[in-house]
Each structure stands twice: as structure tokens, then as C-alpha cells.
Design an enzyme around this catalytic site. Structure first.
Site, mmCIF file in Angstrom:
data_model
loop_
_atom_site.group_PDB
_atom_site.id
_atom_site.type_symbol
_atom_site.label_atom_id
_atom_site.label_comp_id
_atom_site.label_asym_id
_atom_site.label_seq_id
_atom_site.Cartn_x
_atom_site.Cartn_y
_atom_site.Cartn_z
ATOM 1 N N ASN A 96 10.162 -1.351 -19.765
ATOM 2 C CA ASN A 96 9.305 -2.226 -18.967
ATOM 3 C C ASN A 96 9.858 -2.212 -17.554
ATOM 4 O OD1 ASN A 96 7.839 -4.318 -17.802
ATOM 5 N ND2 ASN A 96 9.078 -5.927 -18.752
ATOM 6 N N GLY A 97 9.059 -1.760 -16.597
ATOM 7 C CA GLY A 97 9.528 -1.719 -15.217
ATOM 8 C C GLY A 97 9.029 -0.469 -14.529
ATOM 9 N N GLU A 462 -8.789 -20.765 -5.478
ATOM 10 C CA GLU A 462 -8.298 -20.664 -6.846
ATOM 11 C C GLU A 462 -9.474 -20.520 -7.825
ATOM 12 O OE1 GLU A 462 -6.135 -19.964 -8.716
ATOM 13 O OE2 GLU A 462 -6.441 -20.997 -10.611
#
Ligand code: M6R
Length: 580
Positions: A96-97, A462
Site C-alpha cells: 500500500n503506497g 460540502e
């Protein structure tokens, strides 16, 4: 961004356990998935595919250790070949990354690459060093020397028992079972089995074999002592319970989460208020919905404490980093506490001597741990991709902090307690039904507009994020007074306009769109004749934006359901964005 789950220990290390763990992490990415199971005879069985985990049909052998990955694609499209795990030589890897220098490493470690991923390049690097006789730990240390970027990785090394894991910039947490050990990107993945955890820090690695766990520094290889901590979560906190989706569960939880959020320690609040006062400039850094909460905070600080806070989306900070220096305060607002754009600004700021005040929902998050003061959101796990209860908790804490900054914290607490009570009363089935009925009509439109003024302006922005991300309706938020400077040209007969608030100026703006044929839906405390539909919200005074945004969350949820979409897992998105 991408979920990782691993388990070592023969009694539980099955493909089924991994799939269950991955399912709990699917909110982190759900383009594709993959599982590797290692048997007692050291054979590695791999099953992977595109799509969601519920579609999985694999006959897994019994294992002694296993791990899996649910992917949010970064390098390489959504294909079976690009799904993790990746196997090169004696190494099986999930990641992950982002490996930023993967191109140069690909040339340095050539192999017959089967995917377009940076992860396979990392597997090739590890395999090359493993082939020279290095131990798994030495290979990981070599990887740390050569790879630029962020990672959480889990690996099997052929013939060496156990799972090796390393962390730099992406989360990894160790769950301590009685006879087995879990490793995951987030606690809910192993919460049904254990609440006892160790947090892996950046530049650390761990080797687990059953219940044996060894922590090492990723640079020096030296052993590290780790404290085991019992987390206060219950397994049910991370499940949907009787609710059809996490999103509506988390919206409803706002009956109590505002009250939990404001239950901050007085000492921490004082320390945070002192930081605000002493700061040589304050920058609030956040992304997406958290950025809109920070914008509401900008109004709170101005209106309540007479303080200017600069709110900048983290990804737009580069031009302003020149103003960050020793004594600047960086106020990080984030649900996950892992968002890469925010992390990057904090890392640069910290190196320049800036102070960090973080508000996150995950006490063990990278931001929480690098902060000088951390104010936890205390809402329990938020799993729907759309942020709801975390956003209102962020606003409540910012509101409280503005009052603390003004030296009137008790007054702030009282106002927020009243707001929490009013929201508790508002969130009832009849209220939801009324909004659901409006959402059925709105869901037929492809475009809509939202306007608001003062703290309701960030809520208009939002609202547009919320509606777009879950219902895929094009929704645009504007400062109410800005409409007449251009956007009003978009208003045609029947165009839906959501009007947040009932102050005279906003109602005039509502009248301007109504005269041009708009269908006006008001979200306000007081009814106005300009509204074609009205959603009544309680009067929460200066905290009005907190109660006003909630019906909009409900509206977007029902619009998504009405359009046959899964609001928990919108297309192209992931809960925690740990890439830049
Ligand atoms: O974990 P964070 O609060 O830092 O995440 C920031 C954004 O990615 C997040 O708020 C995103 O905009 C949500 N999907 C919106 O609902």
C-alpha cells in the site's frame, strides 16, 4: 488507499480469514483484490481478480500464514495482472503506497514483469537481494535504502517461515492473538479476534511467526521494544448492524457523536488554545470534506475569537510554504490522519520548526503521532467513503477551540451541548422520510446548485462534494452572494437549488433564482414563501452549520440509493487517500 491484511498462525491462517479481514478494509480500495496462502509445505497459493471481494470464489488450501490486499489503482489499470500479490523469484509481496522511483528501479532490477505496477518492481528488488543470500530482514532494509516514496508492505520469503512487514508513510497495525498474529492497515480488520495492538511506526519492520513477534528498526536492524495497547473499540462499532449501509449508520450516529467529540480534555484544549495564541500565523491544512470543515473553522475563529486562520487545501500549499517557518502553527484536520497531501505539508512544516495541532479520528494515525497536540474526534470508526460524522465532529471541535481561543470555553461547550441535543432530536425516522421524499425527485436531475452564506457557504461546498461523490449528480456549491456575478446564468426552468439558511440576504438570492424558474429547496430554521420544499433544522446559533449539513448528508445518501448506487463504495474513490 489499498487495504492490507495478514495473519500468521496455523489455526486461523486461512483464505477465508483473510477475505473477512479484507472485507472490513474494502473501504480503503475496491478495484480489485488478491490473497496469498502459504501452506505448511511452503507452497504459496494465490487467488486474485478484479471487482469486489463479495464476488470471490476460490478453493484455498489450509495455510500456516496468509495475506491479502484490496486495491485502489495508482500505477497500472484495474486488471487481474495488476492486482496484488506480486511474485518475483522467492518473494510474494503486497503493498500500500507509492514507489516514486520505480522507473529507475525497474531498469536496475530487470525481470519478466507481468504487471504495470510499482509493487512488482519492489518485489523484484527484494527477490534480487534474497537471491544473493541476504536474510528477509536484510532484504527489507535494502528496500528501505533504495525505494523512494511511501509504503506498507507484507512479504513471504520462500523457505523462511513468517510474514515480514515494513512501514514508511502508510499505516500498519499489529493485532496480538493468543496463538496467532494479525497485521493490517486498520484495526477493524482484526477486531473480531483481538483488541490488543502494537502500532508500527515509520521506518520499522516486524517479523511474525504465529504468536512470535519481533520488531526491528528498518535502517539499523536493531530490535525495538513495543508497548501492547488495548483499543477501546467493540467489534460491532465497525459493522453495519441493522442499517442498510455504513453511510446512513454513520449519519444516524451523529445523534451522539457531537457530544463525544466535545468531550475533550480541558488540559489539551488549553494547550491547543495556547498554541493558537502564540502562533506566528495559523494554516489549516486539509482535503475534501475535512477542508470544508476547516473552512467553517475559519469563520468560527473570525466570528468568535477575532483570529485569522488561513485555510488552504493541502494539495495547494506549495506557493504558501514560504510563509511556514519556526513558530507557524499547522492545524491538520483529517478523519483518517493519513491523507498524503496533508502529511507532506506537515513533514515540510515540521522540518522548518512549525508546530502541529492535529484533529483526527484515528488516535494511532500518522498525523496524531507527529502532532504536538492531538484532539481526537472520538466518533468511532467511519467506514463509508463519504465523510459524515467525522466532519461534524471536526466542526464541533473547531468551534470549541475558537471559544477556548476567545477565553470562553464553557460558553462554547454549552452552545455545543445544546446543538448536540437538538441534533439528537432532529434525527428521527420522520425527518429522514421527509428528506427521502425530496431526494426521490432530486435524483431525477443531472445538475443542481447549492447556496449558503457565512458558515453555510462552506456547507454549500460540502453539500456539493457529498451529492457528487455518492449520487454522481453534478452539484455545485456557491457563496449565495456570488450567484449574481455569473453562475445565475446556469439557472433554467425547474433547476434545483438548495438554499442553506434563512437570513434576509440569502432569501433575496433565493428569490433571484426562483424568479428565473428554479425549484427552491430550503434547509433552514424558519420557513420562507420562497421555498418550494422545506427541510426544517433546529436553531443552533453560531453552530448552525453543524445541524444544517446533516439533512444534506441524508439527501445525498437517499439520492444515491434512489439511483441504484452503493453509497458506501462510490466509483473511483477510496476512503483514505494516501497518494499525492
Ligand atoms: O481522511 P481525511 O479526512 O484526511 O480525508 C480527506 C478527504 O479525502 C475526504 O474528506 C473526502 O473528501 C471524503 N470522501 C468526502 O466525503
Amino acid at each position: 488507499m489499498c487495504g492490507i491484511f495478514g495473519v500468521s498462525g496455523s489455526s486461523v491462517a486461512s483464505g477465508a480469514t483473510v477475505l473477512k479481514g479484507l472485507k472490513a478494509l474494502e473501504y480503503r480500495g475496491y478495484d480489485s483484490w488478491g490473497v496469498a496462502v502459504r501452506t505448511a509445505r511452503n507452497d504459496v497459493f494465490i487467488c486474485k481478480d478484479v471487482g469486489k471481494i463479495s464476488q470471490v470464489h476460490c478453493d484455498f488450501p489450509d495455510g500456516v500464514e496468509a495475506f491479502g490486499h484490496s486495491r485502489w489503482a495508482t500505477h497500472g489499470g484495474v486488471t487481474k495482472a495488476n492486482a496484488h500479490p506480486h511474485v518475483v523469484g522467492g518473494v510474494t509481496l503486497i503493498h500500500n503506497g507509492i514507489c516514486e522511483n520505480y522507473r529507475e528501479l525497474k531498469e536496475k532490477y530487470p525481470t519478466t514483469y507481468a504487471s504495470e505496477t510499482d509493487t512488482e518492481v519492489m518485489a523484484s528488488l527484494l527477490a534480487a537481494h534474497f537471491a544473493t543470500g541476504k536474510t528477509p530482514e536484510e532484504c527489507m532494509m535494502q528496500m528501505a535504502k533504495e525505494v523512494e516514496g511511501r509504503y506498507a508492505v507484507l512479504a513471504f520469503f520462500e523457505g523462511r517461515p513468517g510474514i515480514c512487514a515494513a512501514r514508511k508513510g502508510s499505516p500498519l497495525i499489529i493485532g496480538r492473538g493468543e496463538h496467532e498474529t494479525y497485521i493490517a492497515s486498520d484495526i477493524p480488520a482484526f477486531l473480531p479476534y483481538t483488541k490488543n495492538v502494537n502500532y508500527l511506526d515509520d521506518n520499522e519492520m516486524v517479523r511474525v511467526v504465529g504468536a512470535e513477534v519481533e520488531f526491528l528498526n528498518l535502517q539499523s536492524g536493531k530490535a525495538i521494544d513495543k508497548r501492547t495497547i488495548a483499543v477501546p473499540w467493540e467489534a460491532e462499532d465497525a459493522t453495519k448492524g441493522d442499517h442498510p449501509h455504513f453511510m446512513i449508520k454513520e449519519i444516524r450516529e451523529q445523534k451522539s457523536t457531537i457530544a463525544s467529540a466535545i468531550n475533550q480534555s480541558n488540559d489539551k484544549l488549553k494547550a491547543a488554545a495556547k498554541m493558537m495564541k502564540e502562533a506566528k500565523g495559523v494554516y489549516a491544512i486539509a482535503c475534501g470534506t475535512a477542508n470544508k470543515a476547516a473552512m467553517a473553522g475559519e469563520y468560527f475563529f473570525a466570528n468568535i475569537a477575532g483570529r485569522k486562520v488561513n485555510v488552504v487545501p493541502a494539495s495547494e500549499m506549495s506557493s504558501f510554504l514560504q510563509f511556514v517557518r519556526e513558530g507557524t502553527l499547522l492545524l491538520a484536520v483529517s478523519q483518517s490522519g493519513e491523507t498524503a497531501d496533508v502529511m507532506e505539508v506537515l513533514e515540510i512544516g515540521k522540518n522548518k520548526g512549525a508546530k502541529i495541532l492535529a484533529m483526527t479520528n484515528v488516535e494511532s494515525s500518522s498525523m496524531a503521532r507527529m502532532a504536538d497536540v492531538h484532539l481526537p474526534l472520538q466518533t468511532g470508526p467511519e467506514k463509508a467513503v463519504a465523510s459524515t460524522k467525522a466532519a461534524t465532529a471536526q466542526m464541533a471541535i473547531l468551534f470549541l477551540l475558537a471559544y477556548a481561543d476567545a477565553g470562553r470555553v464553557n460558553e462554547g461547550r454549552e452552545l455545543l451541548s445544546a446543538t448536540a441535543g437538538a441534533i439528537n432530536d432532529m434525527l428521527n425516522p420522520r425527518f429522514e422520510e421527509r428528506i427521502e421524499a425530496i431526494s426521490k425527485k432530486l435524483a431525477k436531475h443531472e445538475n443542481m446548485f447549492i447556496i449558503g452564506r457565512n458558515t453555510l457557504y462552506p456547507m454549500a461546498l460540502e453539500a456539493s462534494i457529498k451529492i457528487q461523490e455518492v449520487s454522481y449528480v453534478h452539484a455545485q456549491g456557491f457563496a449565495a452572494g456570488e450567484l449574481k456575478h455569473g453562475p445565475i446564468a446556469l439557472i433554467t426552468e425547474g433547476a434545483p437549488v438548495l438554499v442553506l439558511g434563512d437570513d434576509p440576504e440569502t432569501l433575496s438570492n433565493a428569490m433571484e433564482v426562483k424568479s428565473r424558474g428554479a425549484w427552491v429547496i430550503g434547509v433552514s430554521c424558519i420557513h420562507s414563501e420562497v421555498f418550494d420544499e422545506w427541510i426544517r433544522v433546529p436553531d443552533c446559533d453560531e453552530a448552525q452549520c453543524i445541524s444544517t449539513v446533516i439533512p444534506v448528508q441524508i439527501l445525498s445518501y437517499h439520492m444515491a440509493v434512489e439511483r441504484g448506487l452503493d453509497p458506501d463504495q462510490p466509483r473511483n474513490l477510496a476512503k483514505s487517500v494516501t497518494v499525492k
